[in-house]
Design a protein around this motif. Structure first.
Motif, short mmCIF file in Angstrom:
data_model
loop_
_atom_site.label_atom_id
_atom_site.label_comp_id
_atom_site.label_asym_id
_atom_site.label_seq_id
_atom_site.Cartn_x
_atom_site.Cartn_y
_atom_site.Cartn_z
N GLN A 82 27.97 -5.42 -18.30
CA GLN A 82 28.91 -4.58 -17.89
C GLN A 82 28.76 -3.84 -18.72
O GLN A 82 29.04 -4.04 -20.08
N VAL A 83 28.97 -2.19 -19.34
CA VAL A 83 29.23 -1.15 -19.58
C VAL A 83 30.19 -0.18 -19.57
O VAL A 83 30.48 0.32 -18.62
N GLY A 84 31.16 -0.54 -20.86
CA GLY A 84 32.39 -0.06 -20.52
C GLY A 84 33.61 -0.80 -19.72
O GLY A 84 33.05 -1.46 -19.62
N GLU A 85 34.13 0.22 -18.91
CA GLU A 85 35.39 -0.34 -18.36
C GLU A 85 34.41 -0.36 -16.67
O GLU A 85 35.30 -1.55 -16.57
N PHE A 86 33.74 -0.19 -16.19
CA PHE A 86 33.86 0.07 -14.65
C PHE A 86 31.66 -0.59 -14.71
O PHE A 86 31.77 -1.18 -13.35
N LYS A 87 31.18 0.13 -14.75
CA LYS A 87 29.69 0.40 -15.45
C LYS A 87 28.83 -0.79 -15.11
O LYS A 87 29.10 -1.61 -15.90
N THR A 88 28.18 -1.41 -13.81
CA THR A 88 27.63 -2.48 -14.27
C THR A 88 26.18 -2.88 -13.55
O THR A 88 25.91 -1.77 -12.55
N VAL A 89 25.26 -3.48 -14.90
CA VAL A 89 23.86 -3.67 -13.89
C VAL A 89 23.44 -5.02 -13.02
O VAL A 89 23.77 -6.25 -14.07
N HIS A 90 22.75 -5.06 -11.78
CA HIS A 90 21.99 -6.46 -11.58
C HIS A 90 20.56 -6.37 -11.67
O HIS A 90 20.03 -4.68 -11.29
N ILE A 91 19.99 -7.26 -12.02
CA ILE A 91 18.74 -6.89 -11.43
C ILE A 91 18.32 -8.52 -11.48
O ILE A 91 18.76 -9.48 -11.86
N ASN A 92 17.41 -8.65 -9.78
CA ASN A 92 17.00 -9.81 -9.89
C ASN A 92 15.34 -10.13 -9.34
O ASN A 92 14.94 -8.97 -9.54
N LEU A 93 14.58 -10.97 -10.11
CA LEU A 93 13.30 -11.31 -10.14
C LEU A 93 12.94 -12.36 -9.02
O LEU A 93 13.68 -13.24 -9.27
N LEU A 94 12.22 -11.40 -7.86
CA LEU A 94 12.35 -12.97 -7.16
C LEU A 94 10.53 -13.56 -7.33
O LEU A 94 10.05 -12.25 -6.45
N GLN A 95 10.84 -14.53 -7.57
CA GLN A 95 9.21 -15.16 -7.22
C GLN A 95 8.63 -15.96 -6.05
O GLN A 95 9.51 -16.60 -5.57
N PHE A 96 7.47 -15.32 -4.94
CA PHE A 96 7.20 -16.08 -3.52
C PHE A 96 5.85 -16.81 -4.78
O PHE A 96 5.43 -16.81 -5.05
N ARG A 97 6.14 -17.54 -3.66
CA ARG A 97 4.33 -18.66 -4.02
C ARG A 97 3.39 -17.36 -3.35
O ARG A 97 2.81 -16.88 -2.52
N SER A 98 2.25 -18.14 -3.30
CA SER A 98 0.98 -17.81 -3.45
C SER A 98 0.07 -17.85 -1.99
O SER A 98 -0.30 -19.35 -2.24
N ASN A 99 0.79 -17.05 -1.32
CA ASN A 99 0.24 -17.88 0.04
C ASN A 99 -0.67 -16.49 0.75
O ASN A 99 -0.20 -15.48 0.45
N ASP A 100 -0.47 -16.95 2.50
CA ASP A 100 -0.96 -15.22 2.97
C ASP A 100 0.27 -14.65 3.23
O ASP A 100 0.45 -13.90 4.34
N ARG A 101 1.73 -15.39 3.76
CA ARG A 101 2.67 -14.47 4.19
C ARG A 101 2.73 -13.05 2.39
O ARG A 101 3.59 -12.21 3.23
N LEU A 102 2.89 -13.26 1.21
CA LEU A 102 2.80 -11.72 0.71
C LEU A 102 4.60 -11.91 0.51
O LEU A 102 4.82 -10.74 0.79
N GLY A 103 5.03 -13.01 -0.08
CA GLY A 103 6.30 -12.80 0.33
C GLY A 103 7.30 -10.83 -0.79
O GLY A 103 7.72 -10.53 -0.67
N ALA A 104 6.40 -10.89 -1.99
CA ALA A 104 6.92 -10.39 -3.00
C ALA A 104 7.39 -8.94 -2.24
O ALA A 104 8.07 -8.07 -2.03
#
Length: 290
Positions: free
Chosen positions: A185-207
């Motif tokens: 959180q920066v200041g009183e209200f500003k909020t930052v979110h970051i997600n890194l979703l890692q998928f298994r290597s298969n034929d679905r190509l999840g990422a």
């Protein structure tokens, strides 16, 4: 006795009267449908006559086939002539991630050196995924509801969706492996979110599928978005302000991209307008760490 199928409808019986004598015995009428049709006499063709057969196209088909062949040959000849008169056109550059090579080539007769982590992006993501998250900037505060260890379970991630059970099933079907997250959180209200979703290597190509699904949903309501440098499909979006009576205005910006088996989601929330440059720069810096 005749069957009911061949018996005509019953007619009223006339009153009894004197029976006239006849030289021949009376015969019962035979229904017309029981009389087999007599085939008409068909004259047999003479030995030197052959029954005519229907011509299937005949001369017309031959002419059309000849015209088609001439048209193809003529078109190919003209095409070669036009192509021969043109200047050679250079091929476009290949649209792919740069191949990783060792910084120093191996000497003759020696084993090639192993790739360093900095040279191989795959080695980066095989280590501690949390180390690839952007660090919290100076002066920013931790968010209370964010996990302290920066790991997010698939069930916790799915709780933010309108249908948590459907979101959880989607992640399982696409081979989710792990989710690293960070928030500040920066200041009183500003909020930052970051997600890194890692998928298994298969034929679905999840990422790739996760990034494409999120991107298509954003583009339906917010247009094409701003391209991210270093990616062919990454985009950033500034969403319309969310206004509700009795509450402060909420502004939101998002970015989505994937690299290899990792999908990246970046969010900014604030009570003030967020610029396209801010969300784009933040997403590009996070992409540069992968």
């Amino acid at each position: 006795m005749e069957s009911a199928r061949n018996t005509p409808e019953a007619e009223p019986t006339p009153a009894p009267g004197p029976v006239a004598e006849s030289a021949e015995p009376a015969t019962l009428p035979v229904p017309a449908e029981d009389v087999p049709p007599v085939p008409a006499a068909v004259p047999e063709p003479a030995d030197d006559e052959v029954p005519p057969r229907r011509r299937r196209g005949g001369r017309t088909l031959v002419l059309l086939a000849a015209a088609a062949v001439l048209g193809i040959v003529g078109g190919v000849a003209v095409g070669y002539g036009v192509q021969a008169e043109r200047e050679p056109t250079p091929l476009p550059p290949l649209n792919q991630v740069d191949l990783a090579y060792p910084a120093k080539p191996a000497a003759k007769g020696q084993e090639p050196p192993a790739l360093a982590v900095a040279d191989d992006r795959g080695l980066k993501t095989e280590g501690d995924l949390r180390k690839l998250l952007l660090p919290k900037p100076a002066g920013a505060k931790d968010v209370d509801y964010a996990p302290e260890d920066h790991w997010l379970s698939a069930s916790s991630y799915a709780e933010d969706f309108e249908s948590p059970s459907g979101a959880f099933e989607y992640l399982m079907d696409n081979g989710i492996r792990r989710i690293a997250t960070t928030s500040w959180q920066v200041g009183e209200f500003k909020t930052v979110h970051i997600n890194l979703l890692q998928f298994r290597s298969n034929d679905r190509l999840g990422a790739a599928d996760r990034a494409t699904t999120l991107r298509e949903g954003l583009e339906e309501e917010n247009g094409y978005g701003q391209p991210l440098k270093g990616s062919t499909e990454g985009r950033s979006y500034v969403l319309p302000v969310d206004r509700e009576a009795g509450f402060v205005d909420v502004y939101e910006a998002r970015a989505v991209v994937h690299r290899g088996d990792v999908a990246v989601e970046v969010y900014i929330l604030d009570t003030k307008k967020i610029s396209q440059k801010e969300i784009t720069s933040l997403a590009e810096r996070q992409l540069g760490r992968l």
